[in-house]
Design a protein around this motif. Sequence first.
Motif, short mmCIF file in Angstrom:
data_model
loop_
_atom_site.label_atom_id
_atom_site.label_comp_id
_atom_site.label_asym_id
_atom_site.label_seq_id
_atom_site.Cartn_x
_atom_site.Cartn_y
_atom_site.Cartn_z
N UNK A 39 0.97 -1.22 0.03
CA UNK A 39 -0.19 0.04 0.08
C UNK A 39 0.83 1.27 0.08
N UNK A 40 2.12 1.08 0.81
CA UNK A 40 2.77 2.29 0.76
C UNK A 40 3.41 2.82 -0.42
N UNK A 41 3.72 1.63 -1.24
CA UNK A 41 4.25 1.71 -2.56
C UNK A 41 3.43 1.79 -3.60
N UNK A 42 2.22 2.12 -3.40
CA UNK A 42 1.11 2.13 -4.68
C UNK A 42 1.79 3.27 -5.63
N UNK A 43 1.87 3.07 -6.85
CA UNK A 43 2.46 3.64 -7.76
C UNK A 43 1.36 4.83 -8.37
N UNK A 44 2.17 5.70 -9.24
CA UNK A 44 1.17 6.51 -10.10
C UNK A 44 0.12 5.89 -10.73
N UNK A 45 -1.07 6.17 -10.53
CA UNK A 45 -1.95 5.72 -11.40
C UNK A 45 -2.47 4.21 -11.08
N UNK A 47 -0.37 1.48 -10.86
CA UNK A 47 0.06 0.33 -11.75
C UNK A 47 1.01 -0.46 -10.88
N UNK A 48 2.12 -0.98 -11.13
CA UNK A 48 3.24 -1.65 -10.47
C UNK A 48 3.74 -0.95 -9.22
N UNK A 49 4.48 -1.73 -8.41
CA UNK A 49 5.00 -1.05 -7.21
C UNK A 49 6.26 -0.39 -7.42
N UNK A 50 6.91 -0.51 -8.68
CA UNK A 50 8.22 0.11 -8.66
C UNK A 50 8.39 1.27 -8.45
N UNK A 51 9.37 1.89 -8.25
CA UNK A 51 9.88 3.29 -8.16
C UNK A 51 8.90 4.08 -7.07
N UNK A 52 8.58 3.61 -6.25
CA UNK A 52 8.03 4.28 -4.80
C UNK A 52 8.46 3.63 -3.67
N UNK A 53 8.99 4.62 -2.51
CA UNK A 53 9.38 3.96 -1.38
C UNK A 53 8.17 4.15 -0.69
N UNK A 54 8.20 3.53 0.58
CA UNK A 54 6.95 3.34 1.45
C UNK A 54 7.04 4.74 2.09
N UNK A 55 5.53 5.08 2.03
CA UNK A 55 5.13 6.29 2.61
C UNK A 55 4.15 6.43 3.91
N UNK A 200 -2.97 13.58 -4.68
CA UNK A 200 -1.99 12.96 -4.10
C UNK A 200 -2.08 11.35 -4.07
N UNK A 201 -3.19 10.96 -3.98
CA UNK A 201 -3.68 9.66 -3.83
C UNK A 201 -3.46 8.91 -5.13
N UNK A 202 -3.57 9.62 -6.14
CA UNK A 202 -3.29 9.11 -7.34
C UNK A 202 -1.87 9.04 -7.93
N UNK A 203 -1.14 9.93 -7.20
CA UNK A 203 0.26 10.03 -7.31
C UNK A 203 1.01 9.00 -6.37
N UNK A 204 0.25 8.28 -5.37
CA UNK A 204 0.93 7.21 -4.82
C UNK A 204 1.48 7.84 -3.47
N UNK A 205 1.13 9.09 -2.99
CA UNK A 205 1.51 9.88 -1.96
C UNK A 205 0.57 9.54 -1.00
N UNK A 206 1.13 9.64 0.42
CA UNK A 206 0.30 9.42 1.66
C UNK A 206 -0.57 10.91 1.91
N UNK A 207 -1.65 10.98 1.39
CA UNK A 207 -2.69 12.11 1.28
C UNK A 207 -2.95 12.53 2.80
N UNK A 208 -2.90 11.57 3.56
CA UNK A 208 -3.16 11.92 5.05
C UNK A 208 -2.05 12.86 5.77
#
Length: 286
Positions: A39-45, A47-55, A200-208
């Motif tokens: 969940x923390x590495x949810x990518x943009x849009x 897709x796959x989890x690559x390229x995003x660290x845990x947030x 922010x949620x769509x970008x895979x960032x922690x909106x909260x």
Amino acid sequence: MDDAAYREVAERALGYARVEFRDEIASLKRENAALKRKVGRKPRGGGSAAGHGPVVEDDPDSSSLLLAVKRARTLALFLLLLSCTTAILEGYEETLAAHVSLSFFVPFLIGHGGNCGGMSVGAVISAIARGDARTPTSKYRLALREILAGCAVAVQLAALAALAMYLTGFDRDLSTVVVAALAAITALGAVCGSVIPLALDWLGLDAATVAPPAVTTLIDALGIVIYLTVARAVLDVAPAAHAHADHAAEAAVAAAAAAASNVVEDVVKAAASAAEGVVEGVASEL
């Protein structure tokens, strides 16, 4: 089998159960940690989890120092953006100097904009946490609902503010500025508070975590621009209109005075001519 044998068999069975239970708990913990990382590495849009660290910041394994560093970086960025408000105020220095009373309402309007944005942010984040904003249609409906609600609130609060400004005896032009800016900032808070968390949620960032300071920063900057732009349009145009009216009145009075002077002069000349004629007639008869 005697009691001792039964006791030994029971203890062995309980021991096996304890081992199985511990293994099951450990497996569930591993699965839970894997889900959190996913969940923390949810990518943009999505897709796959690559390229995003845990947030996700509610990870119990995160230290206070790590959280402090991450939050300090985010807040430093927003603090840098807030420094733009200084340049904005400098651009409206003449308006503020000519109408000092405008500065009294800056904390009131900016704080109110933050409150409006915070309410929308909370509602949107709650919907995201419940899973009510998974599809584009549900996100659109959620944002539209918050924006329409914010506009309705803006109308109500503007009416209350207009009544309050009238009862407290504020100047008409100043009341117009405050009421118009209040309505615009209220609607702005609803728009920012609903759109930014979804983006922010769509970008895979922690909106909260990121959405509240982002919304507050944006509303602070844009709210000041809206308030002082309305003030410049109303308070700087109104004195010019009054000055033009006064100048026109003075010109009309001067024209009337000149006309009256000309009439009096003509009457005096006519009377003098008539008197001269009478005197010449009397002298010729004598």
